[in-house]
Design a protein around this motif. Structure first.
Motif, PDB file in Angstrom:
ATOM      1  N   GLY A 229       0.830  -1.206   0.000  1.00 61.10           N
ATOM      2  CA  GLY A 229       0.000   0.000   0.000  1.00 61.10           C
ATOM      3  C   GLY A 229       0.857   1.246   0.000  1.00 61.10           C
ATOM      4  O   GLY A 229       2.075   1.187  -0.171  1.00 61.10           O
ATOM      5  N   THR A 230       0.239   2.374   0.217  1.00 61.79           N
ATOM      6  CA  THR A 230       0.958   3.637   0.265  1.00 61.79           C
ATOM      7  C   THR A 230       1.624   3.808   1.631  1.00 61.79           C
ATOM      8  O   THR A 230       1.244   3.147   2.610  1.00 61.79           O
ATOM      9  N   PRO A 231       2.610   4.708   1.721  1.00 62.87           N
ATOM     10  CA  PRO A 231       3.180   4.996   3.044  1.00 62.87           C
ATOM     11  C   PRO A 231       2.119   5.428   4.053  1.00 62.87           C
ATOM     12  O   PRO A 231       2.177   5.046   5.231  1.00 62.87           O
ATOM     13  N   GLU A 232       1.147   6.207   3.594  1.00 62.77           N
ATOM     14  CA  GLU A 232       0.083   6.656   4.498  1.00 62.77           C
ATOM     15  C   GLU A 232      -0.726   5.470   5.022  1.00 62.77           C
ATOM     16  O   GLU A 232      -1.086   5.418   6.208  1.00 62.77           O
ATOM     17  N   ALA A 233      -1.009   4.503   4.149  1.00 68.34           N
ATOM     18  CA  ALA A 233      -1.747   3.319   4.591  1.00 68.34           C
ATOM     19  C   ALA A 233      -0.948   2.534   5.632  1.00 68.34           C
ATOM     20  O   ALA A 233      -1.524   1.991   6.589  1.00 68.34           O
ATOM     21  N   LEU A 234       0.381   2.483   5.462  1.00 69.72           N
ATOM     22  CA  LEU A 234       1.200   1.782   6.445  1.00 69.72           C
ATOM     23  C   LEU A 234       1.224   2.534   7.773  1.00 69.72           C
ATOM     24  O   LEU A 234       1.221   1.917   8.842  1.00 69.72           O
ATOM     25  N   ARG A 235       1.234   3.865   7.711  1.00 68.49           N
ATOM     26  CA  ARG A 235       1.169   4.653   8.955  1.00 68.49           C
ATOM     27  C   ARG A 235      -0.099   4.330   9.731  1.00 68.49           C
ATOM     28  O   ARG A 235      -0.121   4.363  10.959  1.00 68.49           O
ATOM     29  N   ASN A 236      -1.159   4.023   9.008  1.00 72.97           N
ATOM     30  CA  ASN A 236      -2.455   3.745   9.630  1.00 72.97           C
ATOM     31  C   ASN A 236      -2.672   2.260   9.896  1.00 72.97           C
ATOM     32  O   ASN A 236      -3.814   1.839  10.125  1.00 72.97           O
ATOM     33  N   ALA A 237      -1.597   1.474   9.840  1.00 73.35           N
ATOM     34  CA  ALA A 237      -1.691   0.027  10.091  1.00 73.35           C
ATOM     35  C   ALA A 237      -0.732  -0.368  11.207  1.00 73.35           C
ATOM     36  O   ALA A 237       0.277  -1.032  10.965  1.00 73.35           O
ATOM     37  N   PRO A 238      -1.007   0.040  12.445  1.00 71.77           N
ATOM     38  CA  PRO A 238      -0.080  -0.258  13.553  1.00 71.77           C
ATOM     39  C   PRO A 238       0.119  -1.743  13.775  1.00 71.77           C
ATOM     40  O   PRO A 238       1.184  -2.161  14.241  1.00 71.77           O
ATOM     41  N   ASP A 239      -0.880  -2.550  13.461  1.00 72.29           N
ATOM     42  CA  ASP A 239      -0.742  -3.991  13.656  1.00 72.29           C
ATOM     43  C   ASP A 239       0.312  -4.570  12.726  1.00 72.29           C
ATOM     44  O   ASP A 239       1.100  -5.454  13.115  1.00 72.29           O
ATOM     45  N   ILE A 240       0.360  -4.081  11.489  1.00 68.26           N
ATOM     46  CA  ILE A 240       1.378  -4.535  10.541  1.00 68.26           C
ATOM     47  C   ILE A 240       2.756  -4.113  11.014  1.00 68.26           C
ATOM     48  O   ILE A 240       3.716  -4.897  11.010  1.00 68.26           O
ATOM     49  N   ARG A 241       2.890  -2.856  11.410  1.00 69.86           N
ATOM     50  CA  ARG A 241       4.193  -2.359  11.862  1.00 69.86           C
ATOM     51  C   ARG A 241       4.675  -3.140  13.077  1.00 69.86           C
ATOM     52  O   ARG A 241       5.858  -3.499  13.162  1.00 69.86           O
ATOM     53  N   LYS A 242       3.782  -3.394  14.021  1.00 69.33           N
ATOM     54  CA  LYS A 242       4.172  -4.123  15.228  1.00 69.33           C
ATOM     55  C   LYS A 242       4.560  -5.556  14.922  1.00 69.33           C
ATOM     56  O   LYS A 242       5.540  -6.077  15.462  1.00 69.33           O
ATOM     57  N   SER A 243       3.804  -6.218  14.048  1.00 69.55           N
ATOM     58  CA  SER A 243       4.029  -7.635  13.784  1.00 69.55           C
ATOM     59  C   SER A 243       5.248  -7.892  12.900  1.00 69.55           C
ATOM     60  O   SER A 243       5.946  -8.897  13.063  1.00 69.55           O
ATOM     61  N   TRP A 244       5.522  -6.997  11.937  1.00 76.16           N
ATOM     62  CA  TRP A 244       6.497  -7.304  10.907  1.00 76.16           C
ATOM     63  C   TRP A 244       7.665  -6.329  10.787  1.00 76.16           C
ATOM     64  O   TRP A 244       8.602  -6.596  10.047  1.00 76.16           O
ATOM     65  N   LEU A 245       7.619  -5.188  11.505  1.00 73.13           N
ATOM     66  CA  LEU A 245       8.676  -4.194  11.357  1.00 73.13           C
ATOM     67  C   LEU A 245       9.387  -3.862  12.656  1.00 73.13           C
ATOM     68  O   LEU A 245      10.598  -3.664  12.672  1.00 73.13           O
ATOM     69  N   GLU A 246       8.643  -3.733  13.733  1.00 76.53           N
ATOM     70  CA  GLU A 246       9.256  -3.313  14.979  1.00 76.53           C
ATOM     71  C   GLU A 246      10.082  -4.436  15.588  1.00 76.53           C
ATOM     72  O   GLU A 246       9.713  -5.597  15.499  1.00 76.53           O
ATOM     73  N   VAL A 247      11.209  -4.037  16.180  1.00 78.34           N
ATOM     74  CA  VAL A 247      12.108  -5.024  16.801  1.00 78.34           C
ATOM     75  C   VAL A 247      11.784  -5.166  18.277  1.00 78.34           C
ATOM     76  O   VAL A 247      11.573  -4.165  18.958  1.00 78.34           O
TER      77      VAL A 247
END
Length: 247
Positions: A229-247
């Motif tokens: 998706g767009t960067p904005e869509a990723l900003r609005n997807a905290p579950d994705i960031r937490k599950s797959w990006l955050e260490v």
């Protein structure tokens, strides 16, 4: 280190896919790394592939370039290339900047750039064009690449890949080990490249640069695409960031 001022990158006009992956798998020996990856990149578009270390992002680059064992469909400008050799893929318009930077340390800046030229290529990327894009390279044209800073070596590696006149530039972890100011300059350089019509696949772990310059982002986990998706869509997807990006 000086970089020519980058113009703001506007979203490219939608058009035919320059690179299209469908159901791509890749292996190293018996290790199954990519597990059915789909991806599309269009001309002049910056696409970021994000994810933690070890999820298959660099393997994706090597699969596109024909360096890793792969299956599925990889179409370049409509041509099926999954069975092509690396040199055929390069001549089809794909430039590759590996994570290691891979400059030739004993050669000068200008000699490194000239090594990127394909003798039969007809395109606007010339020595002068590279120097206009990144003026510091011209000032150090006769300097051995081994004497450049890490940031300058990264810029040299990117500019050398441009000398082949690619339609798409794959850049693997270009900001690894660089200071924040140099990271900013790398982002500006990639924006300038996209503004001139070259698509960019940016493989990154740092969220900041990708969210700033990318038109679209993919997030990879366990060899699969978990988000597109767009960067904005990723900003609005905290579950994705937490599950797959955050260490």
């Amino acid at each position: 280190m000086q970089l020519a001022t980058a113009q703001a990158t506007e979203a490219p006009v939608p058009g035919p896919a320059l690179l299209e992956l469908k159901g791509v798998h890749a292996w190293y020996g018996l290790s199954h790394i990519l597990d059915g990856v789909d991806m599309t990149i269009r001309r002049g578009e910056i696409v970021a592939m994000l994810g933690r270390n070890g999820v298959g992002r660099s393997t994706l680059c090597k699969a596109i370039m024909g360096i890793a064992t792969r299956s599925g469909s990889i179409r370049i400008n409509g041509h099926e290339s999954v069975a092509d050799k690396p040199h055929q893929i390069a001549h089809a318009g794909i430039g590759y900047v590996p994570e290691e930077r891979a400059v030739f340390p004993g050669l000068t800046v200008e000699q490194n750039l000239l090594l990127g030229v394909h003798s039969a290529a007809q395109h606007p990327w010339t020595l002068q064009g590279a120097y206009e894009l990144f003026p510091s390279l011209q000032r150090r044209a006769d300097t051995s690449a081994e004497l450049l800073s890490g940031g300058e070596q990264q810029m040299l590696s990117i500019c050398r890949a441009l000398m082949s006149g690619p339609d798409l530039l794959i850049v693997d972890e270009p900001t690894e080990g660089l200071a924040p100011l140099i990271v900013q300059q790398v982002g500006d350089l990639l924006q300038s490249i996209a503004h001139r019509g070259v698509a960019v696949l940016l493989v990154e772990q740092k969220l900041t640069i990708a969210m700033r310059i990318a038109h679209r982002v993919y997030v990879m986990g366990h060899g699969r695409v978990m988000f597109e998706g767009t960067p904005e869509a990723l900003r609005n997807a905290p579950d994705i960031r937490k599950s797959w990006l955050e260490v």
